[in-house]
Scaffold this motif. Structure first.
Motif, short mmCIF file in Angstrom:
data_model
loop_
_atom_site.label_atom_id
_atom_site.label_comp_id
_atom_site.label_asym_id
_atom_site.label_seq_id
_atom_site.Cartn_x
_atom_site.Cartn_y
_atom_site.Cartn_z
N GLY A 199 14.71 55.40 -59.89
CA GLY A 199 15.42 54.73 -60.97
C GLY A 199 16.67 53.99 -60.53
O GLY A 199 17.44 53.51 -61.36
N ARG A 200 16.88 53.89 -59.21
CA ARG A 200 18.08 53.24 -58.71
C ARG A 200 17.84 51.76 -58.45
O ARG A 200 16.73 51.32 -58.18
CB ARG A 200 18.57 53.94 -57.44
CG ARG A 200 18.95 55.39 -57.70
CD ARG A 200 19.80 55.97 -56.61
NE ARG A 200 19.05 56.19 -55.37
CZ ARG A 200 19.48 56.98 -54.38
NH1 ARG A 200 20.64 57.62 -54.51
NH2 ARG A 200 18.79 57.12 -53.28
N VAL A 201 18.95 51.00 -58.54
CA VAL A 201 18.91 49.58 -58.23
C VAL A 201 18.92 49.44 -56.71
O VAL A 201 19.86 49.91 -56.05
CB VAL A 201 20.11 48.84 -58.85
CG1 VAL A 201 20.06 47.35 -58.52
CG2 VAL A 201 20.13 49.04 -60.37
N LEU A 202 17.92 48.77 -56.16
CA LEU A 202 17.76 48.72 -54.70
C LEU A 202 18.19 47.38 -54.13
O LEU A 202 17.79 46.32 -54.64
CB LEU A 202 16.29 48.97 -54.33
CG LEU A 202 15.67 50.27 -54.85
CD1 LEU A 202 14.23 50.41 -54.34
CD2 LEU A 202 16.50 51.49 -54.40
N TYR A 203 18.98 47.45 -53.07
CA TYR A 203 19.38 46.25 -52.33
C TYR A 203 18.52 46.20 -51.07
O TYR A 203 18.92 46.66 -49.99
CB TYR A 203 20.86 46.32 -52.00
CG TYR A 203 21.76 46.17 -53.20
CD1 TYR A 203 22.40 44.98 -53.47
CD2 TYR A 203 21.94 47.24 -54.08
CE1 TYR A 203 23.22 44.83 -54.58
CE2 TYR A 203 22.75 47.11 -55.20
CZ TYR A 203 23.39 45.90 -55.44
OH TYR A 203 24.18 45.77 -56.56
N VAL A 204 17.31 45.68 -51.22
CA VAL A 204 16.34 45.69 -50.12
C VAL A 204 15.75 44.30 -49.95
O VAL A 204 15.68 43.51 -50.90
CB VAL A 204 15.21 46.71 -50.39
CG1 VAL A 204 15.76 48.13 -50.37
CG2 VAL A 204 14.52 46.42 -51.72
N PRO A 205 15.28 43.96 -48.72
CA PRO A 205 14.65 42.66 -48.51
C PRO A 205 13.26 42.63 -49.14
O PRO A 205 12.63 43.68 -49.35
CB PRO A 205 14.57 42.55 -46.99
CG PRO A 205 14.52 43.97 -46.51
CD PRO A 205 15.37 44.75 -47.47
N MET A 206 12.79 41.44 -49.45
CA MET A 206 11.47 41.28 -50.03
C MET A 206 10.43 41.11 -48.91
O MET A 206 10.63 40.38 -47.95
CB MET A 206 11.42 40.05 -50.93
CG MET A 206 12.32 40.11 -52.16
SD MET A 206 11.87 41.42 -53.35
CE MET A 206 13.07 42.70 -52.94
N LYS A 207 9.32 41.79 -49.07
CA LYS A 207 8.18 41.57 -48.18
C LYS A 207 7.36 40.37 -48.66
O LYS A 207 6.76 39.64 -47.85
CB LYS A 207 7.30 42.82 -48.13
CG LYS A 207 7.96 44.02 -47.45
CD LYS A 207 7.03 45.22 -47.45
CE LYS A 207 7.64 46.40 -46.71
NZ LYS A 207 7.76 46.13 -45.25
N ALA A 208 7.37 40.17 -49.99
CA ALA A 208 6.64 39.02 -50.54
C ALA A 208 7.18 38.72 -51.93
O ALA A 208 7.60 39.62 -52.66
CB ALA A 208 5.15 39.32 -50.61
N VAL A 209 7.17 37.44 -52.27
CA VAL A 209 7.51 36.99 -53.62
C VAL A 209 6.36 36.09 -54.06
O VAL A 209 6.13 35.02 -53.48
CB VAL A 209 8.83 36.22 -53.65
CG1 VAL A 209 9.10 35.69 -55.05
CG2 VAL A 209 9.98 37.11 -53.19
N ASP A 210 5.62 36.52 -55.07
CA ASP A 210 4.46 35.79 -55.55
C ASP A 210 4.81 35.16 -56.89
O ASP A 210 4.77 35.84 -57.93
CB ASP A 210 3.27 36.73 -55.68
CG ASP A 210 1.96 36.00 -56.01
OD1 ASP A 210 2.03 34.87 -56.56
OD2 ASP A 210 0.89 36.55 -55.72
N ALA A 211 5.19 33.89 -56.86
CA ALA A 211 5.61 33.23 -58.09
C ALA A 211 4.46 33.10 -59.08
O ALA A 211 4.65 33.22 -60.29
CB ALA A 211 6.19 31.85 -57.76
N ARG A 212 3.24 32.86 -58.56
CA ARG A 212 2.10 32.70 -59.47
C ARG A 212 1.81 33.99 -60.21
O ARG A 212 1.57 33.98 -61.42
CB ARG A 212 0.88 32.28 -58.65
CG ARG A 212 -0.35 31.98 -59.51
CD ARG A 212 -1.48 31.46 -58.63
NE ARG A 212 -1.08 30.20 -58.02
CZ ARG A 212 -1.78 29.06 -58.13
NH1 ARG A 212 -2.89 29.05 -58.83
NH2 ARG A 212 -1.37 27.98 -57.55
#
Length: 569
Positions: A199-212
């Motif tokens: 339930g915590r807000v995470l400051y982590v890098p993205m492995k993928a961002v799928d806009a579609r």
């Protein structure tokens, strides 16, 4: 809003008052865009209890909004949205909470997911702080709508904007990465997932961002690769992208913020524009400082709370403090309160004698939305012979001191002897001021007083003043008393001021050293109210008795005893 006087509108077009300067820019913006509604926004971070700076942002924005309504003669609807970033993670435990250990397990959870440590009906820490903000804004009668980031994210109000942010992910990253250090660049993402496991807000890098698909993929705290939709409150945006996204999603036209945001404003603007909307008009104000010159902070709890100000002065005096010189850094501590209280009364008393140009430069016009109340006249005598007296905060505090009473009825006895027709019913603002003065005197002035004995020259001067007062009628006016005190000083070389305007050898001016001696010996302070006004209300016999006590050393000894008793607890 009442019908618009053409002279008012004409004066508004040229007014140099800062709310009108901002409103005229906004009128030009709206004429260019063709929008049919104007949205004003203020932001609030409920990581700590609301402070006066938060109130000030709403008060000042409301002043610009009202100026805009006058300039447009209410032809364009306006709204004020007070937005709380209550989905932000609690990064540290603020000072002043009742049980820090109770909150420690909930660090980094959204503020509306952190339990409420204060008790009561509010479910979360964020809900409690939001309610406090609304309570104070309601107390001041602001016309606003409250908005919760948690509600907007979870309800889908931001879904389209978040999908758009996913579509513009690379462009947003291109804006953000150059503003970060190398280490932060390696892990940065504008999207902050809410961990489905902790339930915590995470400051982590993205492995993928799928806009579609409208999703992000990342490693959860336990290392599990996790995919979440960017919609429905599963993620939030970092605070800088969140500014721009919110402006885009809501169509914000005007927002003001403190100088600490100034360097980031171009980032907010670029992100808003990348998403597809023009950035709003800004107004940057200076930060408030505490008594030692440090910036006030919700988490530190330094500076003043709204409740503290209202313990010692009126709502209107606080609004005046917010109106005055917003682009200058100002100390926000207890010692600014008496001056603000008295300046409000001075501006209010002068308003009805002003033309529209000067009225629109008078803070009370902006404080009261164009409809200031009538001033409360305090006058002795009747008809053409009536003499108006400004009963100031400082005068009342000195009255409390010399009357040796914290009973409002005692102080009203002095006031009604001077002006028999007034009462707490006819003069409710004065009645409130009496109460504020008693409280402020008790808490701040009395402990800090520093009475001293008169030297030989001063003793002779006070004896001469006593004799001169004895020769006056007991109902002598404030001006007569003031002139009498000046005449006493003119005969004493120490207090003569030949350099004063209109001074002559036969009638020299009077230096400030005379008044300083009166204030230090009789009142235990370096400055005070106009002496003639004080005596007119306190009474000539009573003032002579005060002089006698001072010359006998009683004021010094009595205060020394008070200080000693206070130190002893």
């Amino acid at each position: 809003m009442p019908a618009f006087d053409p002279a008012l509108v004409d004066a508004a077009q040229r007014s140099a008052a800062w709310p009108f300067e901002e409103a005229r820019k906004l009128v030009a913006r709206i004429e260019k865009s063709g929008k049919t509604e104007v949205l004003f926004e203020t932001g609030y971070g409920p990581s700590g209890l609301p402070h006066i700076g938060t109130f000030g942002e709403v008060a000042r924005t409301s002043m610009v909004r009202h100026a805009f309504r006058v300039l447009t003669q209410d032809a364009i609807p306006t709204r004020l949205l007070c937005f709380s970033d209550d989905m932000d993670g609690m990064r540290k435990i603020p000072d002043g909470v009742p049980d820090r250990a109770f909150l420690e397990p909930h660090l980094h959870k959204p503020l509306t997911a952190v339990p409420n440590p204060f008790g009561g009906d509010h479910k979360s820490f964020g809900d409690h702080n939001n309610a406090m903000l609304r309570r104070f804004l309601d107390t001041f009668g602001f016309d606003y709508e409250f908005a919760s980031a948690t509600d907007y994210y979870r309800s889908g109000r931001f879904d389209a904007a978040l999908i758009r942010a996913a579509e513009c992910y690379d462009r947003i990253m291109a804006v953000m990465l150059p503003t970060l250090g190398a280490e932060r660049q390696a892990t940065y993402s504008p999207f902050l997932p809410i961990s489905p496991t902790t339930g915590r807000v995470l400051y982590v890098p993205m492995k993928a961002v799928d806009a579609r698909a409208g999703t992000i993929t990342f490693a959860d705290e336990d290392g599990t690769e996790t995919t979440l939709p960017v919609t429905g409150g599963h993620v939030k945006l970092q605070w800088k992208p969140d500014f721009g996204m919110r402006w885009y999603a809501l169509g914000v036209d005007f927002e003001m913020f403190g100088k600490d945001h100034q360097t980031n404003a171009p980032i907010y603007d670029k992100i808003c524009e990348i998403l597809g909307a023009p950035a709003p008009q800004h107004y940057v104000y200076e930060l408030f400082l505490d008594e030692i010159g440090q910036k006030i902070s919700k988490s530190k709890g330094n500076g003043l709370t709204i409740d503290q100000w209202l313990t010692y002065a009126s709502q209107e005096s606080l609004s005046l403090f917010m109106y005055s010189r917003p682009r200058e850094a100002k100390k926000l501590h207890f010692d600014v309160i008496p001056r603000a209280a008295d300046e409000y009364l001075q501006f209010l008393n002068g308003y009805e004698r002003q033309d529209w140009k000067n009225r629109l430069g008078n803070p009370v016009w902006h404080i009261h939305g164009g409809e200031p109340p009538q001033p409360e006249v305090v006058a002795s005598g009747e008809g053409d012979n009536a003499v108006r007296t400004q009963v100031s905060f400082g005068l009342l505090m000195n009255l409390v001191a010399v009357a040796n009473s914290e009973d409002k009825a005692v102080l009203w006895g002095f006031l009604q002897r001077y002006a028999p027709s007034i009462s707490p019913v006819t003069h409710p603002r004065l009645d409130a001021l009496v109460g504020y003065a008693i409280t402020y005197f008790r808490d701040f002035v009395k402990p800090a007083k520093n009475y001293r004995a008169a030297d030989e020259t001063e003793r002779a001067a006070f004896l001469a003043l006593d004799a001169a007062l004895a020769a006056l009628p007991t109902d002598a006016s404030a001006e007569t008393v003031q002139d009498t005190a000046l005449d006493v000083a003119r005969a004493i070389p120490r207090y003569q001021n030949l350099a004063a305007k209109n001074a002559t050898p036969d009638r020299p001016g009077v230096s400030g050293e005379w008044w300083k001696a009166i204030y230090q010996v009789l009142f235990g302070e370096d400055q005070g109210p106009r002496f003639g006004s004080f005596v007119a209300i306190y009474g000539i016999p009573e003032t002579r008795a005060l002089i006698a006590k001072a010359l006998a050393g009683d004021l010094v000894s009595e205060h020394a005893a008070f200080v000693q008793a206070r130190r002893a607890g």
